[in-house]
Write a protein that holds these residues in place. Structure first.
Motif, PDB file in Angstrom:
ATOM      1  N   ALA A   1      45.872 -58.815 -73.262  1.00 50.34           N
ATOM      2  CA  ALA A   1      46.123 -59.015 -74.209  1.00 50.34           C
ATOM      3  C   ALA A   1      46.268 -57.274 -75.236  1.00 50.34           C
ATOM      4  O   ALA A   1      46.461 -56.653 -75.717  1.00 50.34           O
ATOM      5  CB  ALA A   1      44.841 -59.232 -74.808  1.00 50.34           C
ATOM      6  N   ARG A   2      45.411 -56.492 -73.600  1.00 54.19           N
ATOM      7  CA  ARG A   2      45.316 -54.994 -73.710  1.00 54.19           C
ATOM      8  C   ARG A   2      46.069 -54.305 -74.724  1.00 54.19           C
ATOM      9  O   ARG A   2      45.491 -53.165 -75.795  1.00 54.19           O
ATOM     10  CB  ARG A   2      44.552 -54.009 -72.256  1.00 54.19           C
ATOM     11  CG  ARG A   2      43.664 -53.235 -72.585  1.00 54.19           C
ATOM     12  CD  ARG A   2      43.188 -52.870 -71.490  1.00 54.19           C
ATOM     13  NE  ARG A   2      42.744 -51.186 -71.729  1.00 54.19           N
ATOM     14  CZ  ARG A   2      42.059 -50.231 -70.185  1.00 54.19           C
ATOM     15  NH1 ARG A   2      42.760 -50.441 -69.398  1.00 54.19           N
ATOM     16  NH2 ARG A   2      42.490 -48.507 -70.691  1.00 54.19           N
ATOM     17  N   PRO A   3      47.368 -54.196 -73.905  1.00 49.83           N
ATOM     18  CA  PRO A   3      48.576 -52.847 -74.723  1.00 49.83           C
ATOM     19  C   PRO A   3      48.373 -53.377 -76.060  1.00 49.83           C
ATOM     20  O   PRO A   3      48.689 -52.737 -76.224  1.00 49.83           O
ATOM     21  CB  PRO A   3      49.650 -53.370 -73.760  1.00 49.83           C
ATOM     22  CG  PRO A   3      49.031 -54.252 -72.515  1.00 49.83           C
ATOM     23  CD  PRO A   3      47.398 -54.571 -72.904  1.00 49.83           C
ATOM     24  N   SER A   4      48.750 -54.275 -76.521  1.00 51.27           N
ATOM     25  CA  SER A   4      48.796 -55.150 -78.015  1.00 51.27           C
ATOM     26  C   SER A   4      47.651 -54.832 -78.310  1.00 51.27           C
ATOM     27  O   SER A   4      47.821 -53.704 -79.539  1.00 51.27           O
ATOM     28  CB  SER A   4      49.130 -56.289 -78.033  1.00 51.27           C
ATOM     29  OG  SER A   4      49.291 -56.750 -79.047  1.00 51.27           O
ATOM     30  N   LEU A   5      46.541 -54.736 -77.980  1.00 56.11           N
ATOM     31  CA  LEU A   5      45.440 -54.828 -78.712  1.00 56.11           C
ATOM     32  C   LEU A   5      45.088 -52.639 -79.292  1.00 56.11           C
ATOM     33  O   LEU A   5      45.130 -52.360 -80.612  1.00 56.11           O
ATOM     34  CB  LEU A   5      43.979 -54.667 -78.620  1.00 56.11           C
ATOM     35  CG  LEU A   5      43.562 -56.514 -78.578  1.00 56.11           C
ATOM     36  CD1 LEU A   5      42.270 -56.735 -76.809  1.00 56.11           C
ATOM     37  CD2 LEU A   5      44.159 -57.017 -79.834  1.00 56.11           C
ATOM     38  N   MET A   6      45.591 -52.140 -78.166  1.00 53.13           N
ATOM     39  CA  MET A   6      45.514 -50.855 -78.163  1.00 53.13           C
ATOM     40  C   MET A   6      46.881 -50.383 -79.007  1.00 53.13           C
ATOM     41  O   MET A   6      46.553 -49.076 -80.113  1.00 53.13           O
ATOM     42  CB  MET A   6      45.294 -50.095 -76.418  1.00 53.13           C
ATOM     43  CG  MET A   6      44.662 -50.209 -75.646  1.00 53.13           C
ATOM     44  SD  MET A   6      44.883 -49.651 -74.144  1.00 53.13           S
ATOM     45  CE  MET A   6      44.682 -48.007 -74.492  1.00 53.13           C
TER      46      MET A   6
ATOM     47  N   ARG B   1      30.090 -52.950 -77.213  1.00 50.56           N
ATOM     48  CA  ARG B   1      31.756 -54.218 -77.564  1.00 50.56           C
ATOM     49  C   ARG B   1      33.096 -53.490 -77.791  1.00 50.56           C
ATOM     50  O   ARG B   1      32.565 -51.990 -76.551  1.00 50.56           O
ATOM     51  CB  ARG B   1      31.595 -54.305 -78.890  1.00 50.56           C
ATOM     52  CG  ARG B   1      33.037 -55.058 -79.316  1.00 50.56           C
ATOM     53  CD  ARG B   1      32.875 -56.489 -78.648  1.00 50.56           C
ATOM     54  NE  ARG B   1      31.898 -57.093 -78.962  1.00 50.56           N
ATOM     55  CZ  ARG B   1      32.562 -58.768 -78.521  1.00 50.56           C
ATOM     56  NH1 ARG B   1      32.765 -59.203 -77.571  1.00 50.56           N
ATOM     57  NH2 ARG B   1      31.187 -59.475 -78.808  1.00 50.56           N
ATOM     58  N   PHE B   2      33.896 -53.501 -76.629  1.00 55.60           N
ATOM     59  CA  PHE B   2      35.234 -52.208 -76.861  1.00 55.60           C
ATOM     60  C   PHE B   2      35.300 -50.828 -77.206  1.00 55.60           C
ATOM     61  O   PHE B   2      35.691 -49.949 -77.099  1.00 55.60           O
ATOM     62  CB  PHE B   2      36.287 -53.074 -77.426  1.00 55.60           C
ATOM     63  CG  PHE B   2      36.291 -53.895 -76.184  1.00 55.60           C
ATOM     64  CD1 PHE B   2      36.652 -54.811 -75.102  1.00 55.60           C
ATOM     65  CD2 PHE B   2      37.160 -55.121 -76.669  1.00 55.60           C
ATOM     66  CE1 PHE B   2      36.955 -55.153 -74.663  1.00 55.60           C
ATOM     67  CE2 PHE B   2      36.553 -56.374 -76.604  1.00 55.60           C
ATOM     68  CZ  PHE B   2      36.865 -56.928 -75.205  1.00 55.60           C
ATOM     69  N   GLY B   3      34.109 -50.871 -77.599  1.00 61.18           N
ATOM     70  CA  GLY B   3      33.351 -49.256 -78.031  1.00 61.18           C
ATOM     71  C   GLY B   3      33.278 -48.659 -79.573  1.00 61.18           C
ATOM     72  O   GLY B   3      32.863 -49.551 -80.431  1.00 61.18           O
ATOM     73  N   PRO B   4      32.759 -47.435 -80.352  1.00 63.76           N
ATOM     74  CA  PRO B   4      32.601 -47.350 -81.480  1.00 63.76           C
ATOM     75  C   PRO B   4      33.674 -48.265 -82.597  1.00 63.76           C
ATOM     76  O   PRO B   4      33.008 -47.992 -83.832  1.00 63.76           O
ATOM     77  CB  PRO B   4      32.317 -45.751 -81.745  1.00 63.76           C
ATOM     78  CG  PRO B   4      33.206 -45.496 -80.467  1.00 63.76           C
ATOM     79  CD  PRO B   4      33.455 -46.381 -79.850  1.00 63.76           C
ATOM     80  N   ARG B   5      34.774 -48.035 -82.051  1.00 65.10           N
ATOM     81  CA  ARG B   5      35.580 -49.374 -83.326  1.00 65.10           C
ATOM     82  C   ARG B   5      36.725 -50.171 -83.288  1.00 65.10           C
ATOM     83  O   ARG B   5      37.690 -50.215 -82.693  1.00 65.10           O
ATOM     84  CB  ARG B   5      37.142 -47.628 -84.096  1.00 65.10           C
ATOM     85  CG  ARG B   5      36.266 -46.901 -83.888  1.00 65.10           C
ATOM     86  CD  ARG B   5      37.314 -46.028 -85.233  1.00 65.10           C
ATOM     87  NE  ARG B   5      37.485 -46.789 -86.320  1.00 65.10           N
ATOM     88  CZ  ARG B   5      38.356 -46.324 -87.296  1.00 65.10           C
ATOM     89  NH1 ARG B   5      38.649 -44.976 -87.486  1.00 65.10           N
ATOM     90  NH2 ARG B   5      39.271 -47.067 -87.995  1.00 65.10           N
ATOM     91  N   GLY B   6      35.801 -50.707 -81.208  1.00 68.74           N
ATOM     92  CA  GLY B   6      36.079 -52.509 -81.614  1.00 68.74           C
ATOM     93  C   GLY B   6      37.167 -51.599 -80.220  1.00 68.74           C
ATOM     94  O   GLY B   6      38.328 -52.444 -80.563  1.00 68.74           O
ATOM     95  N   ASP B   7      37.275 -50.178 -80.238  1.00 68.63           N
ATOM     96  CA  ASP B   7      39.106 -49.946 -79.188  1.00 68.63           C
ATOM     97  C   ASP B   7      38.991 -50.691 -77.763  1.00 68.63           C
ATOM     98  O   ASP B   7      37.760 -50.099 -77.135  1.00 68.63           O
ATOM     99  CB  ASP B   7      38.382 -48.407 -78.690  1.00 68.63           C
ATOM    100  CG  ASP B   7      39.769 -48.092 -77.708  1.00 68.63           C
ATOM    101  OD1 ASP B   7      40.948 -48.422 -77.675  1.00 68.63           O
ATOM    102  OD2 ASP B   7      40.001 -46.465 -77.546  1.00 68.63           O
TER     103      ASP B   7
END
Length: 153
Positions: free
Chosen positions: A47-52, A131-137
């Motif tokens: 999922a990571r590439p699409s989420l990024m 979570r995944f970072g300050p903006r959900g990254d």
């Protein structure tokens, strides 16, 4: 901040922030097997590439709004059209994130899911794991939570 988590993350109560399935203490608490951890990591990596990309698109659409608002005579039609682009980009990111969270949940047993829900931090600063970072990254690594930020005094 709990309120800044995307709605699907709040709805799924998916444990502490970050790649929690790789946290030895938390994995042990849940009773995750090595196979489960491997499968969860595979869900995340898939999922990571699409989420990024989708996250970058949200930022791009938000950035495109700035000059529209900064002119002396704002064009309401252009602004409303750009708001639609921002909303669509956010919706696509939300759906992709929900698909990933559902994939992670499918790896868990019902008892593990209940334990995970019970461990969900309560309140704005209740959790130790970001979570995944300050903006959900999703590309960010978990950072330690050093307690509540008292803000300006």
């Amino acid at each position: 901040m709990e309120g800044r988590r995307p709605p699907m993350e709040r709805a799924f109560h998916m444990g502490p922030r970050g790649r929690w399935w790789n946290n030895p203490e938390f994995a042990q608490k849940l009773g995750l097997t090595a196979d489960q951890q491997k499968r969860m990591e595979a869900v995340f990596q898939q999922a990571r590439p699409s989420l990024m990309d989708l996250s970058a698109n949200v930022r791009s659409q938000e950035t495109a709004m700035e000059p529209l608002l900064g002119v002396d005579q704002p064009d309401e039609g252009k602004i409303l059209a750009q708001i639609d682009h921002v909303a669509q980009a956010r919706a696509e990111l939300e759906k992709a994130n929900a698909r990933m969270l559902l994939g992670l949940r499918r790896v868990l047993t019902p008892d593990q899911w209940k334990t995970l829900q019970a461990d969900e931090p309560k309140g704005e600063h209740g959790g130790r794991f970001p979570r995944f970072g300050p903006r959900g990254d999703p590309g960010s690594h978990p950072a330690p939570n050093n307690g509540p930020n008292p803000g300006p005094q």
